[in-house]
Scaffold this motif. Sequence first.
Motif, PDB file in Angstrom:
ATOM      1  N   LYS A 155       7.989  14.124   3.283  1.00 59.50           N
ATOM      2  CA  LYS A 155       8.765  13.828   2.073  1.00 59.50           C
ATOM      3  C   LYS A 155       8.803  12.331   1.800  1.00 59.50           C
ATOM      4  O   LYS A 155       8.615  11.887   0.669  1.00 59.50           O
ATOM      5  CB  LYS A 155      10.186  14.370   2.230  1.00 59.50           C
ATOM      6  CG  LYS A 155      11.092  14.092   1.031  1.00 59.50           C
ATOM      7  CD  LYS A 155      12.501  14.610   1.239  1.00 59.50           C
ATOM      8  CE  LYS A 155      13.242  13.768   2.258  1.00 59.50           C
ATOM      9  NZ  LYS A 155      14.685  14.153   2.353  1.00 59.50           N
ATOM     10  N   PHE A 156       9.023  11.541   2.845  1.00 67.53           N
ATOM     11  CA  PHE A 156       9.062  10.091   2.683  1.00 67.53           C
ATOM     12  C   PHE A 156       7.732   9.561   2.156  1.00 67.53           C
ATOM     13  O   PHE A 156       7.693   8.720   1.251  1.00 67.53           O
ATOM     14  CB  PHE A 156       9.393   9.422   4.030  1.00 67.53           C
ATOM     15  CG  PHE A 156      10.845   9.449   4.386  1.00 67.53           C
ATOM     16  CD1 PHE A 156      11.705   8.446   3.960  1.00 67.53           C
ATOM     17  CD2 PHE A 156      11.369  10.483   5.148  1.00 67.53           C
ATOM     18  CE1 PHE A 156      13.055   8.459   4.295  1.00 67.53           C
ATOM     19  CE2 PHE A 156      12.713  10.511   5.490  1.00 67.53           C
ATOM     20  CZ  PHE A 156      13.551   9.500   5.058  1.00 67.53           C
ATOM     21  N   GLU A 157       6.638  10.039   2.724  1.00 68.85           N
ATOM     22  CA  GLU A 157       5.323   9.568   2.314  1.00 68.85           C
ATOM     23  C   GLU A 157       4.972  10.030   0.896  1.00 68.85           C
ATOM     24  O   GLU A 157       4.377   9.287   0.115  1.00 68.85           O
ATOM     25  CB  GLU A 157       4.260  10.052   3.305  1.00 68.85           C
ATOM     26  CG  GLU A 157       4.249   9.279   4.609  1.00 68.85           C
ATOM     27  CD  GLU A 157       3.812   7.837   4.411  1.00 68.85           C
ATOM     28  OE1 GLU A 157       2.606   7.567   4.386  1.00 68.85           O
ATOM     29  OE2 GLU A 157       4.691   6.968   4.244  1.00 68.85           O
ATOM     30  N   LYS A 158       5.354  11.244   0.554  1.00 67.41           N
ATOM     31  CA  LYS A 158       5.093  11.763  -0.796  1.00 67.41           C
ATOM     32  C   LYS A 158       5.821  10.916  -1.843  1.00 67.41           C
ATOM     33  O   LYS A 158       5.248  10.534  -2.870  1.00 67.41           O
ATOM     34  CB  LYS A 158       5.548  13.219  -0.876  1.00 67.41           C
ATOM     35  CG  LYS A 158       5.260  13.905  -2.213  1.00 67.41           C
ATOM     36  CD  LYS A 158       5.632  15.388  -2.119  1.00 67.41           C
ATOM     37  CE  LYS A 158       5.243  16.129  -3.387  1.00 67.41           C
ATOM     38  NZ  LYS A 158       6.032  15.719  -4.556  1.00 67.41           N
ATOM     39  N   HIS A 213       0.822  -1.216   0.000  1.00 68.40           N
ATOM     40  CA  HIS A 213       0.000   0.000   0.000  1.00 68.40           C
ATOM     41  C   HIS A 213       0.856   1.266   0.000  1.00 68.40           C
ATOM     42  O   HIS A 213       0.355   2.353   0.284  1.00 68.40           O
ATOM     43  CB  HIS A 213      -0.933  -0.011   1.222  1.00 68.40           C
ATOM     44  CG  HIS A 213      -1.986  -1.066   1.149  1.00 68.40           C
ATOM     45  ND1 HIS A 213      -3.115  -0.953   0.367  1.00 68.40           N
ATOM     46  CD2 HIS A 213      -2.073  -2.283   1.747  1.00 68.40           C
ATOM     47  CE1 HIS A 213      -3.863  -2.032   0.495  1.00 68.40           C
ATOM     48  NE2 HIS A 213      -3.251  -2.867   1.322  1.00 68.40           N
ATOM     49  N   ARG A 214       2.107   1.128  -0.339  1.00 66.65           N
ATOM     50  CA  ARG A 214       3.018   2.260  -0.497  1.00 66.65           C
ATOM     51  C   ARG A 214       3.109   3.124   0.765  1.00 66.65           C
ATOM     52  O   ARG A 214       3.030   4.356   0.701  1.00 66.65           O
ATOM     53  CB  ARG A 214       2.619   3.116  -1.704  1.00 66.65           C
ATOM     54  CG  ARG A 214       2.763   2.390  -3.038  1.00 66.65           C
ATOM     55  CD  ARG A 214       2.622   3.325  -4.210  1.00 66.65           C
ATOM     56  NE  ARG A 214       2.904   2.657  -5.467  1.00 66.65           N
ATOM     57  CZ  ARG A 214       2.996   3.270  -6.651  1.00 66.65           C
ATOM     58  NH1 ARG A 214       2.858   4.593  -6.713  1.00 66.65           N
ATOM     59  NH2 ARG A 214       3.245   2.586  -7.747  1.00 66.65           N
ATOM     60  N   ILE A 215       3.253   2.470   1.877  1.00 66.94           N
ATOM     61  CA  ILE A 215       3.577   3.169   3.120  1.00 66.94           C
ATOM     62  C   ILE A 215       5.092   3.122   3.276  1.00 66.94           C
ATOM     63  O   ILE A 215       5.695   2.058   3.225  1.00 66.94           O
ATOM     64  CB  ILE A 215       2.896   2.493   4.328  1.00 66.94           C
ATOM     65  CG1 ILE A 215       1.370   2.633   4.217  1.00 66.94           C
ATOM     66  CG2 ILE A 215       3.387   3.088   5.637  1.00 66.94           C
ATOM     67  CD1 ILE A 215       0.602   1.896   5.289  1.00 66.94           C
ATOM     68  N   SER A 216       5.715   4.283   3.416  1.00 69.85           N
ATOM     69  CA  SER A 216       7.179   4.338   3.445  1.00 69.85           C
ATOM     70  C   SER A 216       7.722   3.548   4.631  1.00 69.85           C
ATOM     71  O   SER A 216       7.058   3.374   5.653  1.00 69.85           O
ATOM     72  CB  SER A 216       7.653   5.790   3.523  1.00 69.85           C
ATOM     73  OG  SER A 216       7.291   6.365   4.760  1.00 69.85           O
ATOM     74  N   ARG A 217       8.956   3.066   4.481  1.00 75.80           N
ATOM     75  CA  ARG A 217       9.589   2.329   5.580  1.00 75.80           C
ATOM     76  C   ARG A 217       9.794   3.232   6.809  1.00 75.80           C
ATOM     77  O   ARG A 217       9.758   2.759   7.946  1.00 75.80           O
ATOM     78  CB  ARG A 217      10.920   1.749   5.121  1.00 75.80           C
ATOM     79  CG  ARG A 217      10.772   0.623   4.100  1.00 75.80           C
ATOM     80  CD  ARG A 217      10.096  -0.597   4.701  1.00 75.80           C
ATOM     81  NE  ARG A 217       9.876  -1.641   3.728  1.00 75.80           N
ATOM     82  CZ  ARG A 217      10.778  -2.566   3.411  1.00 75.80           C
ATOM     83  NH1 ARG A 217      11.955  -2.577   3.982  1.00 75.80           N
ATOM     84  NH2 ARG A 217      10.490  -3.484   2.512  1.00 75.80           N
ATOM     85  N   PHE A 248      11.977   4.130   0.276  1.00 76.14           N
ATOM     86  CA  PHE A 248      13.165   4.427   1.066  1.00 76.14           C
ATOM     87  C   PHE A 248      13.688   5.846   0.900  1.00 76.14           C
ATOM     88  O   PHE A 248      14.495   6.295   1.697  1.00 76.14           O
ATOM     89  CB  PHE A 248      14.291   3.450   0.694  1.00 76.14           C
ATOM     90  CG  PHE A 248      13.925   2.009   0.920  1.00 76.14           C
ATOM     91  CD1 PHE A 248      14.072   1.437   2.162  1.00 76.14           C
ATOM     92  CD2 PHE A 248      13.423   1.236  -0.115  1.00 76.14           C
ATOM     93  CE1 PHE A 248      13.732   0.112   2.379  1.00 76.14           C
ATOM     94  CE2 PHE A 248      13.078  -0.084   0.090  1.00 76.14           C
ATOM     95  CZ  PHE A 248      13.233  -0.651   1.337  1.00 76.14           C
ATOM     96  N   THR A 249      13.240   6.559  -0.125  1.00 78.94           N
ATOM     97  CA  THR A 249      13.748   7.889  -0.441  1.00 78.94           C
ATOM     98  C   THR A 249      15.273   7.857  -0.548  1.00 78.94           C
ATOM     99  O   THR A 249      16.010   8.434   0.256  1.00 78.94           O
ATOM    100  CB  THR A 249      13.291   8.935   0.596  1.00 78.94           C
ATOM    101  OG1 THR A 249      11.865   8.875   0.707  1.00 78.94           O
ATOM    102  CG2 THR A 249      13.687  10.342   0.183  1.00 78.94           C
TER     103      THR A 249
END
Length: 432
Positions: A216-219, A137-141, A228-229
């Motif tokens: 920023k990570f979530e975007k 679901h594209r939730i950042s680490r 992981f950005t």
Amino acid sequence: MDILQLILSILPPIIAIGLALITKEVISSLLIGILAGTLIYSQGNVVGMVTATFELMGNKIGDNVNILIFLGLLGALVVIVTRAGGSAAYGEWASRKLTTRRGAALATSALGCLIFIDDYFNCLSVGTVMRPVTDKHRISRAKLAYLLDATAAPICIIAPVSSWGASVASYMADATGLNGMTTFVKTIPYNFYAILTIIMILVVCLTKLNYGPMAKFEKNAIEKGDLFTHTENVVTDDFGGNNGGKALKGKVYDLVIPILALIVCTVIAMVYTGGGFSGTPFLSSFGECDSSFSLVLGSFLGLVVTFILYIPRKVLSFVDFMGGITEGIKSMVPAFTILILAWTIGGVCSSDYLNTGELVGNAISNSAFPTFLLPAVIMVVAAFLGFSTGTSWGTMAILIPIGAAIASAPQTQHLLLPIFGCTLGGAVYGDH
């Protein structure tokens, strides 16, 4: 008051705190603080210092042996439940049922709240289990790490039936002479950091609130699929999900039933040891119970229930089950060490040795310092120490005996629970 006597009485905890800040290592800091205290108590006699240290340590182990047994049994239960694959089964269920980012975040937090018996078990197992779901679901680490860590310690520090609850209750009992578990439960309303952090988790999960670097990570995760950005350090730990390469047979209830059994059996044991089965009113039996022995009985019965649940269904073999007990007890050795040293430094500060509490309490009451600020001051100290050392356990081990000593004076007795609550909240905050 003899100023020199006051200075010498507070020297051991000051040495322990100072060394912890400098070395970032709690065990050696506590040990040196203890030795400094027993050297002062022995009036500079080195042989007396060593004798007093280990005599006091042995007495404290004997007085608190039930807590050590409970932690060993709890460690065994953690490893066995992990090997069975109940956590992994929850992750598979969540992967099938959850269709939104909000649902994935809430399920991660819910599992974190369910696994409240130990924070390391919580972070490692929930992280491993829910990582595929949050990735999907594209939730950042970074967001996943926040959900894990902000759930684990706060839920453990307000859960009486946990490694944290048992340890803190033992510190409090040893430092005050009161029922440790009852005192711990009474401090929960004062643990504002833990309560507000759990509320914040719900706010973050239910809304699209992202701020600071997290935004920023979530975007990047949502728009680019970059979890992981630009960080390539991908974690592939299989704690709780591998079981040595063997196929896992566990179901979701193989996670839920052992935890429920632990809670229910511990409550029943508290009623039993409090005389609830022999005439004492039900609610009164909790205040009268032997909390540490109740935890031993509850965890042992929880382990028996788990054995009955797993072995006939061949979720685990008998050899794997017994191996889990050994491994679980080994995993608790660091906790045993910190506990024993914390009990010992608390004994050094007690009225039988340096009488730190009465001396400090009298000094504060005779000064112009506003005593109502003590909880706030202690929370700041706990936060700073927790941040500097990276260990909330070590921070609580050092500060709870000091806080109890300060609150032992008649002028500050009413601040005991706020001081304890602020110590626990500050320690977790600093660690976070």
